[in-house]
Design a protein around this motif. Structure first.
Motif, PDB file in Angstrom:
ATOM      1  N   ASP A  21       0.820  -1.215   0.000  1.00 51.76           N
ATOM      2  CA  ASP A  21       0.000   0.000   0.000  1.00 51.76           C
ATOM      3  C   ASP A  21       0.852   1.263   0.000  1.00 51.76           C
ATOM      4  OD1 ASP A  21      -2.223  -1.537   0.029  1.00 51.76           O
ATOM      5  OD2 ASP A  21      -2.742  -1.218   2.137  1.00 51.76           O
ATOM      6  N   CYS A  22       2.096   1.146   0.483  1.00 51.05           N
ATOM      7  CA  CYS A  22       2.972   2.325   0.519  1.00 51.05           C
ATOM      8  C   CYS A  22       3.333   2.806  -0.878  1.00 51.05           C
ATOM      9  CB  CYS A  22       4.242   2.018   1.302  1.00 51.05           C
ATOM     10  SG  CYS A  22       5.219   0.655   0.628  1.00 51.05           S
ATOM     11  N   LEU A  23       3.092   1.982  -1.899  1.00 49.40           N
ATOM     12  CA  LEU A  23       3.428   2.358  -3.275  1.00 49.40           C
ATOM     13  C   LEU A  23       2.198   2.803  -4.066  1.00 49.40           C
ATOM     14  CD1 LEU A  23       5.988  -0.463  -4.185  1.00 49.40           C
ATOM     15  CD2 LEU A  23       6.418   1.776  -3.205  1.00 49.40           C
ATOM     16  N   LEU A  24       1.066   2.955  -3.368  1.00 48.25           N
ATOM     17  CA  LEU A  24      -0.137   3.418  -4.049  1.00 48.25           C
ATOM     18  C   LEU A  24      -0.058   4.924  -4.297  1.00 48.25           C
ATOM     19  CD1 LEU A  24      -2.896   1.480  -2.057  1.00 48.25           C
ATOM     20  CD2 LEU A  24      -1.922   0.905  -4.291  1.00 48.25           C
ATOM     21  N   GLY A  25      -0.757   5.384  -5.323  1.00 48.83           N
ATOM     22  CA  GLY A  25      -0.780   6.809  -5.626  1.00 48.83           C
ATOM     23  C   GLY A  25       0.469   7.272  -6.340  1.00 48.83           C
ATOM     24  N   THR A  26       0.523   8.571  -6.562  1.00 45.88           N
ATOM     25  CA  THR A  26       1.674   9.172  -7.244  1.00 45.88           C
ATOM     26  C   THR A  26       2.469   9.982  -6.230  1.00 45.88           C
ATOM     27  OG1 THR A  26       0.406   9.343  -9.297  1.00 45.88           O
ATOM     28  CG2 THR A  26       2.409  10.659  -9.141  1.00 45.88           C
ATOM     29  N   MET A  46       7.271   6.366  -7.313  1.00 48.08           N
ATOM     30  CA  MET A  46       7.996   6.554  -8.569  1.00 48.08           C
ATOM     31  C   MET A  46       9.343   5.846  -8.559  1.00 48.08           C
ATOM     32  SD  MET A  46       7.175  10.454  -9.833  1.00 48.08           S
ATOM     33  CE  MET A  46       7.675  11.245  -8.309  1.00 48.08           C
ATOM     34  N   VAL A  47      10.028   5.842  -7.409  1.00 47.71           N
ATOM     35  CA  VAL A  47      11.349   5.210  -7.319  1.00 47.71           C
ATOM     36  C   VAL A  47      11.234   3.698  -7.199  1.00 47.71           C
ATOM     37  CG1 VAL A  47      13.437   5.019  -5.917  1.00 47.71           C
ATOM     38  CG2 VAL A  47      12.407   7.263  -6.310  1.00 47.71           C
ATOM     39  N   PHE A  48      10.285   3.227  -6.378  1.00 45.91           N
ATOM     40  CA  PHE A  48      10.233   1.804  -6.037  1.00 45.91           C
ATOM     41  C   PHE A  48       9.129   1.032  -6.764  1.00 45.91           C
ATOM     42  CE2 PHE A  48      12.368   3.839  -2.497  1.00 45.91           C
ATOM     43  CZ  PHE A  48      13.394   2.961  -2.199  1.00 45.91           C
ATOM     44  N   GLY A  49       8.305   1.721  -7.551  1.00 43.40           N
ATOM     45  CA  GLY A  49       7.197   1.037  -8.212  1.00 43.40           C
ATOM     46  C   GLY A  49       7.629  -0.111  -9.107  1.00 43.40           C
ATOM     47  N   GLU A  50       8.759   0.040  -9.785  1.00 42.45           N
ATOM     48  CA  GLU A  50       9.222  -1.001 -10.703  1.00 42.45           C
ATOM     49  C   GLU A  50       9.772  -2.227  -9.985  1.00 42.45           C
ATOM     50  OE1 GLU A  50      13.295  -0.119 -12.536  1.00 42.45           O
ATOM     51  OE2 GLU A  50      12.634   1.891 -11.905  1.00 42.45           O
ATOM     52  N   TYR A  51       9.897  -2.144  -8.652  1.00 39.05           N
ATOM     53  CA  TYR A  51      10.434  -3.269  -7.891  1.00 39.05           C
ATOM     54  C   TYR A  51       9.342  -4.126  -7.248  1.00 39.05           C
ATOM     55  CZ  TYR A  51      14.825  -0.834  -8.548  1.00 39.05           C
ATOM     56  OH  TYR A  51      15.923  -0.212  -9.119  1.00 39.05           O
ATOM     57  N   ARG A  52       8.093  -3.878  -7.583  1.00 36.93           N
ATOM     58  CA  ARG A  52       6.994  -4.694  -7.066  1.00 36.93           C
ATOM     59  C   ARG A  52       7.163  -6.146  -7.499  1.00 36.93           C
ATOM     60  NH1 ARG A  52       2.120  -1.475  -6.093  1.00 36.93           N
ATOM     61  NH2 ARG A  52       2.478   0.689  -6.735  1.00 36.93           N
ATOM     62  N   PRO A  53       6.547  -7.072  -6.776  1.00 39.62           N
ATOM     63  CA  PRO A  53       6.596  -8.478  -7.203  1.00 39.62           C
ATOM     64  C   PRO A  53       5.845  -8.673  -8.515  1.00 39.62           C
ATOM     65  CG  PRO A  53       5.822  -8.259  -4.920  1.00 39.62           C
ATOM     66  CD  PRO A  53       5.829  -6.885  -5.510  1.00 39.62           C
ATOM     67  N   VAL A  54       6.225  -9.704  -9.248  1.00 42.12           N
ATOM     68  CA  VAL A  54       5.474 -10.117 -10.439  1.00 42.12           C
ATOM     69  C   VAL A  54       4.533 -11.232  -9.987  1.00 42.12           C
ATOM     70  CG1 VAL A  54       5.621 -11.106 -12.738  1.00 42.12           C
ATOM     71  CG2 VAL A  54       7.372  -9.501 -11.963  1.00 42.12           C
ATOM     72  N   TYR A  55       3.243 -10.956  -9.989  1.00 43.66           N
ATOM     73  CA  TYR A  55       2.261 -11.918  -9.508  1.00 43.66           C
ATOM     74  C   TYR A  55       1.817 -12.833 -10.650  1.00 43.66           C
ATOM     75  CZ  TYR A  55       1.978  -8.691  -5.542  1.00 43.66           C
ATOM     76  OH  TYR A  55       2.283  -7.895  -4.468  1.00 43.66           O
ATOM     77  N   HIS A  56       1.537 -14.084 -10.300  1.00 45.30           N
ATOM     78  CA  HIS A  56       0.994 -15.031 -11.271  1.00 45.30           C
ATOM     79  C   HIS A  56       0.124 -16.029 -10.527  1.00 45.30           C
ATOM     80  CE1 HIS A  56       4.819 -16.740  -9.818  1.00 45.30           C
ATOM     81  NE2 HIS A  56       4.272 -17.941 -10.011  1.00 45.30           N
ATOM     82  N   SER A  57      -0.575 -16.863 -11.272  1.00 38.56           N
ATOM     83  CA  SER A  57      -1.515 -17.796 -10.670  1.00 38.56           C
ATOM     84  C   SER A  57      -1.073 -19.237 -10.870  1.00 38.56           C
ATOM     85  CB  SER A  57      -2.919 -17.606 -11.270  1.00 38.56           C
ATOM     86  OG  SER A  57      -3.390 -16.299 -11.011  1.00 38.56           O
ATOM     87  N   VAL A  58      -1.365 -20.058  -9.873  1.00 41.08           N
ATOM     88  CA  VAL A  58      -1.120 -21.496  -9.972  1.00 41.08           C
ATOM     89  C   VAL A  58      -2.372 -22.222  -9.496  1.00 41.08           C
ATOM     90  CG1 VAL A  58       1.372 -21.297  -9.631  1.00 41.08           C
ATOM     91  CG2 VAL A  58      -0.119 -21.587  -7.640  1.00 41.08           C
ATOM     92  N   ILE A  59      -2.527 -23.476  -9.906  1.00 48.78           N
ATOM     93  CA  ILE A  59      -3.647 -24.308  -9.474  1.00 48.78           C
ATOM     94  C   ILE A  59      -3.171 -25.215  -8.350  1.00 48.78           C
ATOM     95  CG2 ILE A  59      -5.365 -26.003 -10.160  1.00 48.78           C
ATOM     96  CD1 ILE A  59      -5.748 -23.281 -11.447  1.00 48.78           C
ATOM     97  N   ARG A  60      -3.786 -25.066  -7.189  1.00 48.92           N
ATOM     98  CA  ARG A  60      -3.485 -25.917  -6.047  1.00 48.92           C
ATOM     99  C   ARG A  60      -4.769 -26.584  -5.584  1.00 48.92           C
ATOM    100  NH1 ARG A  60       0.688 -21.854  -2.853  1.00 48.92           N
ATOM    101  NH2 ARG A  60       2.559 -22.453  -4.015  1.00 48.92           N
TER     102      ARG A  60
END
Length: 366
Positions: free
Chosen positions: A216-221, A226-240
């Protein structure tokens, strides 16, 4: 006086570019000022004294700018003055009235009670709000206060139980045999790990996640997003089981400090750690060391920790060693076949290094 001298020396050698420029300018102008006075006295020249006056004005302006900077950043604390000899000791140790003590104690208890009543969610939200309001000036003051080095890199720490860190933007740098972190929290703090404790980087695949409730600290502008937005995790889905689950991949160093993939890329550039991968393929005896080395590079490539150019360069080096290794032709061909089937290399790579292997063997027979 000693504290002021230490402040000046720190500013000249360890400050940011602006601080260094101001302090060195003061030093240079002061030297020229003394030189002009000496020249004016030796030559009995009004030009020397005139130049000295101009330099004195410039020096005073620069010193005034430093005083203003110290006043706004709060870096220099006034030294405690020694008590006067004729000061009444009894008056100095005179206790506060009981009424004032009671009021002070009640205020402290109220603050503690208010802090304890805040839920973890409220504390986290307060931290996020503070981080979102950081300005460039705030960050510069933190850099100066905590002596952040020029080799610093932005990272996102996903979690760390030992140091009570949760989804926190941070700056990482190395200095004097240690890895340092400046954590951008409600109250900024630093964490230091010895380099020998971060010589290896581990991989955690498909960690449960919830993109809507994280970072949530990276929400908004704002500056931090702006500095850390590109370091967010890459989310994906798996079937469990019978349900779809949102997950992310993390990288671990030290005791239990976990980072996003983009942050791991920065740490690899900073630390050059050994990448340790533990899964069924790495534990299998079916594959040899050359296959497993290429497989590890492919994991880094797929996560965006490594770019395609670096991947190709490292794979070529591993394949050359494979082609020159003292293994049977059948084992060599099987390794290339496994790499192609797993999507680690292309058919063109397999063909090229098969030819290289034949030529290498023929040369060694002679």
């Amino acid at each position: 006086m000693k504290r002021k001298l230490k402040l000046i020396l720190n500013g000249m050698f360890y400050g940011d570019s602006y601080t260094k420029r101001v302090f060195w300018s003061i030093f240079t102008v002061s030297v020229l000022l003394v030189g002009s006075l000496i020249a004016g006295a030796a030559l009995v020249s009004l030009w020397g004294y005139g130049l000295a006056m101009v330099l004195a004005v410039v020096d005073a302006i620069l010193i005034h700018r430093v005083e203003l900077s110290v006043a706004t950043t709060g870096e220099e604390e006034p030294e405690e003055s020694a008590p006067e000899e004729n000061q009444d000791v009894e008056e100095e140790e005179k206790p506060e009235p009981n009424v004032d003590k009671k009021k002070k104690l009640e205020q402290e208890r109220a603050q503690i009670s208010e802090e304890e009543e805040r839920s973890p969610q409220e504390k986290a939200q307060a931290g996020y709000d503070a981080v979102q309001n950081y300005t460039e000036r705030d960050v510069k003051q933190m850099f100066y206060k905590y002596k952040v080095k020029k080799n610093h890199r932005p990272v996102l720490i996903d979690s760390c139980l030992k140091y009570r860190i949760q989804q926190c933007p941070a700056y990482a740098w190395t200095h004097r045999g240690a890895l340092h972190f400046l954590l951008l929290e409600e109250e900024p703090r630093t964490v230091t790990l010895p380099l020998n404790a971060v010589s290896k980087m581990y991989y955690e695949k498909d960690v449960p996640a919830n993109q809507r409730k994280e970072y949530d600290c990276l929400l908004g502008t704002n500056l931090v997003s702006m500095v850390f937005g590109e370091y967010r995790p890459v989310y994906h889905s798996v079937i469990r089981g019978n349900r779809q689950e949102e997950v992310k991949n993390l990288y671990v160093i030290g005791p239990d400090m976990k980072f996003t993939a983009a942050s791991a890329k920065e740490l690899i550039l900073l630390l050059q750690p050994e990448f340790v991968l533990q899964d069924s393929i790495m534990e299998s005896e079916e594959y040899n060391q050359y296959f497993k080395q290429v497989y590890k590079q492919k994991v880094l490539l797929d996560d965006g920790v490594m770019n395609i150019k670096d991947y190709q360069s490292r794979v070529r080096g591993i394949l050359q060693k494979l082609a020159e290794a003292a293994i049977t032709p059948a084992a060599f061909r099987m390794t290339l076949t496994d790499m192609v089937q797993r999507g680690l290399i292309s058919n063109e790579y397999a063909t090229y290094y098969s030819q290289y292997n034949r030529q290498y063997r023929e040369r060694n027979r002679k």
